[in-house]
Design a protein around this motif. Structure first.
Motif, PDB file in Angstrom:
ATOM      1  N   HIS A   1     -14.771  75.699 -40.474  1.00 17.66           N
ATOM      2  CA  HIS A   1     -15.686  76.197 -41.501  1.00 17.66           C
ATOM      3  C   HIS A   1     -15.856  77.700 -41.312  1.00 17.66           C
ATOM      4  O   HIS A   1     -16.390  78.159 -40.307  1.00 17.66           O
ATOM      5  CB  HIS A   1     -17.033  75.485 -41.374  1.00 17.66           C
ATOM      6  CG  HIS A   1     -17.917  75.654 -42.567  1.00 17.66           C
ATOM      7  ND1 HIS A   1     -18.622  76.810 -42.813  1.00 17.66           N
ATOM      8  CD2 HIS A   1     -18.212  74.811 -43.589  1.00 17.66           C
ATOM      9  CE1 HIS A   1     -19.319  76.673 -43.918  1.00 17.66           C
ATOM     10  NE2 HIS A   1     -19.095  75.474 -44.413  1.00 17.66           N
ATOM     11  N   LYS A   2     -15.436  78.460 -42.295  1.00 16.95           N
ATOM     12  CA  LYS A   2     -15.346  79.901 -42.153  1.00 16.95           C
ATOM     13  C   LYS A   2     -16.709  80.579 -42.059  1.00 16.95           C
ATOM     14  O   LYS A   2     -16.900  81.505 -41.267  1.00 16.95           O
ATOM     15  CB  LYS A   2     -14.517  80.472 -43.304  1.00 16.95           C
ATOM     16  CG  LYS A   2     -13.090  79.951 -43.292  1.00 16.95           C
ATOM     17  CD  LYS A   2     -12.398  80.168 -44.611  1.00 16.95           C
ATOM     18  CE  LYS A   2     -11.027  79.499 -44.610  1.00 16.95           C
ATOM     19  NZ  LYS A   2     -11.082  78.037 -44.326  1.00 16.95           N
ATOM     20  N   VAL A   3     -17.657  80.135 -42.874  1.00 25.92           N
ATOM     21  CA  VAL A   3     -18.985  80.740 -42.833  1.00 25.92           C
ATOM     22  C   VAL A   3     -19.643  80.507 -41.476  1.00 25.92           C
ATOM     23  O   VAL A   3     -20.281  81.404 -40.915  1.00 25.92           O
ATOM     24  CB  VAL A   3     -19.876  80.183 -43.961  1.00 25.92           C
ATOM     25  CG1 VAL A   3     -21.289  80.759 -43.867  1.00 25.92           C
ATOM     26  CG2 VAL A   3     -19.273  80.508 -45.323  1.00 25.92           C
TER      27      VAL A   3
ATOM     28  N   ALA B   1     -10.145  85.109 -45.048  1.00 22.25           N
ATOM     29  CA  ALA B   1      -9.756  83.812 -45.616  1.00 22.25           C
ATOM     30  C   ALA B   1     -10.772  83.332 -46.643  1.00 22.25           C
ATOM     31  O   ALA B   1     -10.406  82.787 -47.693  1.00 22.25           O
ATOM     32  CB  ALA B   1      -9.606  82.780 -44.500  1.00 22.25           C
ATOM     33  N   LEU B   2     -12.059  83.532 -46.353  1.00 20.73           N
ATOM     34  CA  LEU B   2     -13.092  83.112 -47.304  1.00 20.73           C
ATOM     35  C   LEU B   2     -13.076  83.989 -48.557  1.00 20.73           C
ATOM     36  O   LEU B   2     -13.301  83.495 -49.669  1.00 20.73           O
ATOM     37  CB  LEU B   2     -14.465  83.163 -46.630  1.00 20.73           C
ATOM     38  CG  LEU B   2     -15.620  82.517 -47.392  1.00 20.73           C
ATOM     39  CD1 LEU B   2     -15.339  81.041 -47.655  1.00 20.73           C
ATOM     40  CD2 LEU B   2     -16.924  82.681 -46.634  1.00 20.73           C
ATOM     41  N   THR B   3     -12.801  85.282 -48.379  1.00 21.92           N
ATOM     42  CA  THR B   3     -12.692  86.179 -49.529  1.00 21.92           C
ATOM     43  C   THR B   3     -11.602  85.709 -50.474  1.00 21.92           C
ATOM     44  O   THR B   3     -11.774  85.694 -51.698  1.00 21.92           O
ATOM     45  CB  THR B   3     -12.400  87.615 -49.067  1.00 21.92           C
ATOM     46  OG1 THR B   3     -13.481  88.085 -48.255  1.00 21.92           O
ATOM     47  CG2 THR B   3     -12.237  88.545 -50.267  1.00 21.92           C
TER      48      THR B   3
ATOM     49  N   TYR C   1      -3.255  79.992 -45.714  1.00 25.68           N
ATOM     50  CA  TYR C   1      -2.635  80.757 -44.630  1.00 25.68           C
ATOM     51  C   TYR C   1      -3.262  82.133 -44.425  1.00 25.68           C
ATOM     52  O   TYR C   1      -2.814  82.880 -43.557  1.00 25.68           O
ATOM     53  CB  TYR C   1      -1.133  80.933 -44.911  1.00 25.68           C
ATOM     54  CG  TYR C   1      -0.327  79.704 -44.605  1.00 25.68           C
ATOM     55  CD1 TYR C   1       0.269  79.518 -43.367  1.00 25.68           C
ATOM     56  CD2 TYR C   1      -0.190  78.695 -45.554  1.00 25.68           C
ATOM     57  CE1 TYR C   1       0.985  78.378 -43.083  1.00 25.68           C
ATOM     58  CE2 TYR C   1       0.519  77.551 -45.282  1.00 25.68           C
ATOM     59  CZ  TYR C   1       1.114  77.395 -44.048  1.00 25.68           C
ATOM     60  OH  TYR C   1       1.814  76.256 -43.763  1.00 25.68           O
ATOM     61  N   VAL C   2      -4.289  82.483 -45.186  1.00 21.99           N
ATOM     62  CA  VAL C   2      -4.856  83.823 -45.095  1.00 21.99           C
ATOM     63  C   VAL C   2      -5.378  84.120 -43.687  1.00 21.99           C
ATOM     64  O   VAL C   2      -5.140  85.194 -43.131  1.00 21.99           O
ATOM     65  CB  VAL C   2      -5.984  84.009 -46.139  1.00 21.99           C
ATOM     66  CG1 VAL C   2      -6.702  85.332 -45.915  1.00 21.99           C
ATOM     67  CG2 VAL C   2      -5.412  83.966 -47.544  1.00 21.99           C
ATOM     68  N   GLY C   3      -6.105  83.178 -43.102  1.00 22.63           N
ATOM     69  CA  GLY C   3      -6.638  83.387 -41.756  1.00 22.63           C
ATOM     70  C   GLY C   3      -5.543  83.654 -40.743  1.00 22.63           C
ATOM     71  O   GLY C   3      -5.633  84.576 -39.923  1.00 22.63           O
ATOM     72  N   ARG C   4      -4.478  82.870 -40.796  1.00 24.84           N
ATOM     73  CA  ARG C   4      -3.381  83.045 -39.843  1.00 24.84           C
ATOM     74  C   ARG C   4      -2.656  84.363 -40.044  1.00 24.84           C
ATOM     75  O   ARG C   4      -2.297  85.046 -39.077  1.00 24.84           O
ATOM     76  CB  ARG C   4      -2.411  81.862 -39.957  1.00 24.84           C
ATOM     77  CG  ARG C   4      -2.820  80.663 -39.116  1.00 24.84           C
ATOM     78  CD  ARG C   4      -2.029  79.422 -39.472  1.00 24.84           C
ATOM     79  NE  ARG C   4      -2.550  78.772 -40.678  1.00 24.84           N
ATOM     80  CZ  ARG C   4      -2.131  77.601 -41.126  1.00 24.84           C
ATOM     81  NH1 ARG C   4      -1.155  76.974 -40.494  1.00 24.84           N
ATOM     82  NH2 ARG C   4      -2.669  77.061 -42.199  1.00 24.84           N
TER      83      ARG C   4
END
Length: 446
Positions: free
Chosen positions: A90-92, A138-140, A366-369
């Motif tokens: 969970h990104k937040v 990633a959340l953006t 895949y944004v976070g990675r």
């Protein structure tokens, strides 16, 4: 694959995941405010910590040089892993947890009795940024409509550059009136408020879509894939995407050249204008102003060509650095400000384009990675480049080093512009074929 739903059902987001205006996207605006507070706080106490170490503790130059190294090591070791966790968890909650731990570590820094305690605390605090950035990016990518990605990247870049100027400036004022400890306390407070701003977003939940991937339902795949498997897929996806691979390699080459002299401006000015200690401040302020100006201009555009943004940014940075190498004791301070503006314009142009490209060319899953891997490679450069630059200055001197590095950066920028059709234009691999995962659907309401 992953869909974000929000129980409060905000009216600013339509059923297809986009809002009419970025300013009415309340999810992004909360993230933007939290990011602004966190970034400002990071730069606010940077000067205070240097003053505390150099003047209050009287630490030797080696200890001072270890500060940026300790802050870069977590990115090298954990950058790509942090990106995987940003795509899995969970990104937040990751961002809020990082803010809370940062507050505690900042308070611990306040009571650090010596450099032996300070350096590990700074490394741990930098580690929180390593985990925070991929989650935020990633959340953006998920809460911002694709048509607004460039504007979102411009706004984040604008805040970052303003913080680089306003943070140390206001920190210096507080430092002159009070003490380094007050600056550190203010940083802790900004991080605490940052976490509070994100608190309403805690209800954002991630659900797996029942689509197939490699013959396995994505729900099963998402729960059975190991951390190492997803880490491998992140690297494999970058390797299979010519646009992302070219961008990261191009960025590392240019960053290597720039960081070789990034910590050596004081060395240059000490040689050519030894009686003007304020000149480094004028250079930093003009560079920050240049970055803010170009970002404000870019924010009015829907997008920018990758080659012109990345290559043009390096061209302007290289021209400014090379010109500073030809500054002499008779040169007017006016020209130092002009070349600082040139460097700032290039820096703002490059950073906005880089963040926009990584967001635009990467599927949400895949944004976070991608950002984690990019952060990890940049951290390696951050450690190696200053050492190489210091060694080069020892051999040839400050002015020739700035000339050589500036020309090299300028050539890299020209190569990016001339070769942009080769580096950044071409058919991208299909996500399902190259990675075994389907692209995420847009944000929608529950």
């Amino acid at each position: 694959m992953t869909v974000i739903s929000n129980e409060p059902n905000p009216s600013s987001i339509s059923s297809n995941g986009s809002s009419k205006s970025l300013w009415t996207n309340f999810r992004f605006m909360r993230m933007f405010i939290a990011y602004a507070l966190a970034t400002f706080g990071d730069w606010f106490d940077a000067l205070a910590i240097q003053v505390m170490v150099a003047y209050r503790w009287g630490a030797d130059p080696l200890i001072i040089a270890l500060i940026p190294v300790c802050m870069a090591v977590p990115g090298i070791l954990l950058g790509s892993v942090a990106g995987v966790l940003a795509d899995r968890l969970h990104k937040v909650k990751i961002m809020m947890l990082c803010d809370v731990i940062t507050v505690l570590l900042t308070i611990a820094i306040l009571f650090a009795p010596s450099a032996g305690w300070l350096l590990p605390l700074l490394a741990l605090r930098a580690m929180m940024g390593v985990f925070h950035i991929p989650a935020q990016q990633a959340l953006t990518r998920q809460v911002v409509a694709e048509a607004h990605l460039f504007q979102a990247s411009s706004l984040n870049g604008f805040v970052n550059q303003c913080s680089k100027v306003a943070g140390p400036l206001l920190g210096a004022v507080i430092l002159a009136v009070f003490s380094p400890q007050v600056c550190i306390i203010i940083n802790a407070c900004t991080r605490l408020v940052s976490g509070a701003v994100l608190w309403p977003l805690r209800r954002l939940t991630e659900k797996l879509e029942p689509s197939a991937s490699d013959g396995i339902p994505s729900e099963a795949a998402g729960t059975t894939e190991s951390l190492f498997t997803q880490w491998q897929k992140g690297w494999r996806f970058i390797y299979s995407s010519r646009t992302l691979l070219s961008t990261i390699l191009f960025g590392c080459f240019g960053l290597m050249a720039i960081l070789m002299i990034d910590y050596q401006f004081t060395t240059l000015f000490r040689e050519i204008k030894p009686g003007n200690e304020a000149l480094i401040g004028w250079l930093g302020s003009s560079a920050g102003a240049g970055a803010v100006v170009i970002i404000l201009l870019l924010n009015r555009l829907p997008r920018i060509g990758y080659g012109w943004g990345l290559g043009g940014g390096y061209l302007l940075i290289g021209a400014g650095i090379a010109a500073l190498g030809w500054v002499s004791s008779q040169t007017s301070e006016f020209w130092v400000i002009i070349w600082g503006l040139c460097i700032g314009l290039g820096n703002g142009l490059f950073m906005v384009t880089l963040n926009y490209l990584l967001q635009k060319e990467t599927p949400p899953a895949y944004v976070g990675r991608v950002f984690g891997i990019q952060n990890s490679l940049s951290s390696v450069v951050l450690v190696v480049a200053p050492l190489a630059g210091g060694a080069l200055i020892q051999v040839v001197g400050p002015s020739p080093t700035f000339q050589y590095i500036g020309i090299a950066t300028l050539v890299i920028g020209i190569a990016g512009i001339v070769l942009q059709r080769i580096l950044w234009v071409g058919k991208q691999p299909h996500q399902a074929e190259s990675t075994g995962e389907n692209q995420q659907e847009p944000v929608r309401q529950a």
